[in-house]
Design an enzyme around this catalytic site. Structure first.
Site, PDB file in Angstrom:
ATOM      1  N   ARG A  15      43.153  57.745  17.100  1.00 54.12           N
ATOM      2  CA  ARG A  15      43.770  58.286  18.381  1.00 54.12           C
ATOM      3  C   ARG A  15      45.076  58.831  17.506  1.00 54.12           C
ATOM      4  NH1 ARG A  15      43.703  52.784  21.830  1.00 54.12           N
ATOM      5  NH2 ARG A  15      43.623  52.127  19.895  1.00 54.12           N
ATOM      6  N   LYS A  75      48.979  52.792  17.783  1.00 50.09           N
ATOM      7  CA  LYS A  75      48.860  51.320  17.477  1.00 50.09           C
ATOM      8  C   LYS A  75      50.299  50.788  16.861  1.00 50.09           C
ATOM      9  CE  LYS A  75      45.954  48.770  17.895  1.00 50.09           C
ATOM     10  NZ  LYS A  75      45.838  47.720  18.973  1.00 50.09           N
ATOM     11  N   TYR A  94      51.916  50.520  21.377  1.00 48.27           N
ATOM     12  CA  TYR A  94      51.456  49.379  21.500  1.00 48.27           C
ATOM     13  C   TYR A  94      51.937  48.418  20.402  1.00 48.27           C
ATOM     14  CZ  TYR A  94      47.734  50.917  25.163  1.00 48.27           C
ATOM     15  OH  TYR A  94      47.433  51.571  25.988  1.00 48.27           O
ATOM     16  N   HIS A  96      51.855  44.481  20.694  1.00 47.73           N
ATOM     17  CA  HIS A  96      50.987  43.172  21.083  1.00 47.73           C
ATOM     18  C   HIS A  96      51.554  42.147  20.052  1.00 47.73           C
ATOM     19  CE1 HIS A  96      47.924  44.948  23.526  1.00 47.73           C
ATOM     20  NE2 HIS A  96      47.795  45.965  22.656  1.00 47.73           N
ATOM     21  N   GLU A 118      52.210  48.320  26.213  1.00 46.96           N
ATOM     22  CA  GLU A 118      51.734  47.060  26.961  1.00 46.96           C
ATOM     23  C   GLU A 118      52.396  46.344  27.968  1.00 46.96           C
ATOM     24  OE1 GLU A 118      52.657  44.951  23.283  1.00 46.96           O
ATOM     25  OE2 GLU A 118      52.016  47.128  23.909  1.00 46.96           O
ATOM     26  N   ASP A 270      43.646  41.526  20.621  1.00 50.83           N
ATOM     27  CA  ASP A 270      44.936  42.216  20.418  1.00 50.83           C
ATOM     28  C   ASP A 270      46.050  41.119  20.896  1.00 50.83           C
ATOM     29  OD1 ASP A 270      44.626  44.886  19.130  1.00 50.83           O
ATOM     30  OD2 ASP A 270      44.012  45.584  21.163  1.00 50.83           O
TER      31      ASP A 270
END
Length: 368
Positions: A15, A75, A94, A96, A118, A270
């Site tokens: 991505r 990510k 993101y 996490h 998130e 995740d």
């Protein structure tokens, strides 16, 4: 503002943070965009597609991080990327963090401003930047689960939907949120026998109305989970506590009692995973067997369908990227409390309570 888009370096992550259409919008708003060489190729967007809309191509990640006021990724940054972050630089991706103390400490030490997709919220209490990837992961979970139930893949040799005269597979989905609902939809579409487990009674009611009598719904208790998991062919973990580590709802003893060749897919990996036997895997080595049960715990599931995922993610993130670029992070978050909920780390302080609680680190709310 100068916005930077580096190439993702996580294993088999294809991505990209911004597609050419999003870059064009930023440039239309008067901003500059620098994209690392080859960043969009995995999603089907060559460098020429970026230069055609006005972006500049940089030779490497160091150039992107070194120039950008805001870095937009997909990510979480890996250690080599964290080293490139500088004090006061905005990172929007993101994160996490609740299951990753090493990353958290690295971001704290960098002095950056880290805003997590998130934990950004909306007016209805939803998670608008997590939802697109939850949709993808939920749908993929059934697809990969069906694949690993095949005998050649180490499974029990069961066709998810069965055939006339042969029962369909039993699929249990733990969690009735966005990813769980999408898993239910896919599994029912393949004519499996599906049960969803959820602790929110209103959500169970909504699912019952949405899918009708073909879907079995169960209130979440230890007893219900044990009964269902031990008799399932495919178990999908779709539990989410926003910003916090996922609760371990399936114990190792339950896994031991499952039939050999059964499959477990942990979408919650995740955030640490909701199965006691889960450990993170990658697209290059997606599964492992434990107690005769195949575990699929890939931490970037949507990366396998990079083009669909990238386009879906950009649809959700672009308004926030534009707001951050147009106003600067401080005014953007002051004007939008839902965006402010995305702030996890601010110049060396941890500003998200659930992450601090999960990692036993000091918490300091952002003063604005």
């Amino acid at each position: 503002m100068l916005v930077g888009v580096p190439k993702e370096i996580k294993t088999h992550e294809y991505r990209v943070g911004l597609v050419p259409g999003s870059v064009r919008e930023l440039i239309h708003h008067g901003h500059q965009v620098v994209v690392e060489n080859g960043a969009g190729e995995g999603s089907g967007f060559p460098d020429r597609a970026y230069t055609a809309v006005g972006a500049r191509i940089a030779p490497d990640a160091a150039s992107v991080f070194g120039e950008a006021d805001m870095v937009v990724k997909v990510k979480e940054p890996l250690p080599p990327e964290i080293k490139l972050l500088r004090p006061g630089q905005v990172l929007f991706t993101y994160l996490h963090l609740a299951a990753d103390k090493e990353q958290t400490e690295g971001l704290l030490a960098s002095g950056c401003i880290a805003i997590a997709y998130e934990t950004v919220t909306d007016a209805r209490g939803g998670l608008p930047l997590l939802s697109p990837m939850s949709e993808v992961a939920g749908r993929m979970s059934v697809q990969v689960g069906a694949h690993y139930l095949e005998k050649e893949q180490g499974g029990a040799g069961i066709l998810l939907g069965g055939v006339p005269g042969v029962p369909a597979a039993d699929v249990v989905v733990i969690g009735g949120g966005v990813s769980g609902t999408n898993a239910v939809r896919m599994a029912m579409g393949l004519e499996a026998r599906v049960t969803v487990v959820e602790k929110n009674l209103q959500r169970l009611y909504d699912l019952d109305l949405q899918f009708g009598p073909s879907l079995n719904t169960r209130y979440s208790t230890v007893e219900a989970i044990e009964e269902l998991v031990c008799n399932a062919d495919l178990v999908i973990g779709a539990v989410l506590v926003p910003g916090a580590a996922a609760p371990k709802l399936v114990t190792e003893d339950m896994v031991r009692k499952m039939r050999p060749g059964s499959v477990m897919v942990d979408i919650a990996i995740d955030q640490g995973g909701c199965f006691a036997t889960s450990r993170p895997t990658s697209h290059s080595a997606p599964t492992y067997a434990l107690h005769g049960v195949t575990h699929y715990c890939v931490t970037n599931m949507p990366g396998a369908v990079a083009r669909t995922s990238t386009l879906a993610l950009n649809n959700a993130t672009l308004p926030f990227v534009l707001t951050l670029a147009d106003k600067g992070y401080a005014k953007a978050m002051a004007d939008n409390p839902h965006l402010a909920r995305g702030l996890n780390i601010h110049k060396g302080t941890l500003t998200y309570q659930a992450v601090a609680d999960s990692l036993n680190l000091p918490f300091s709310p952002w003063a604005g």
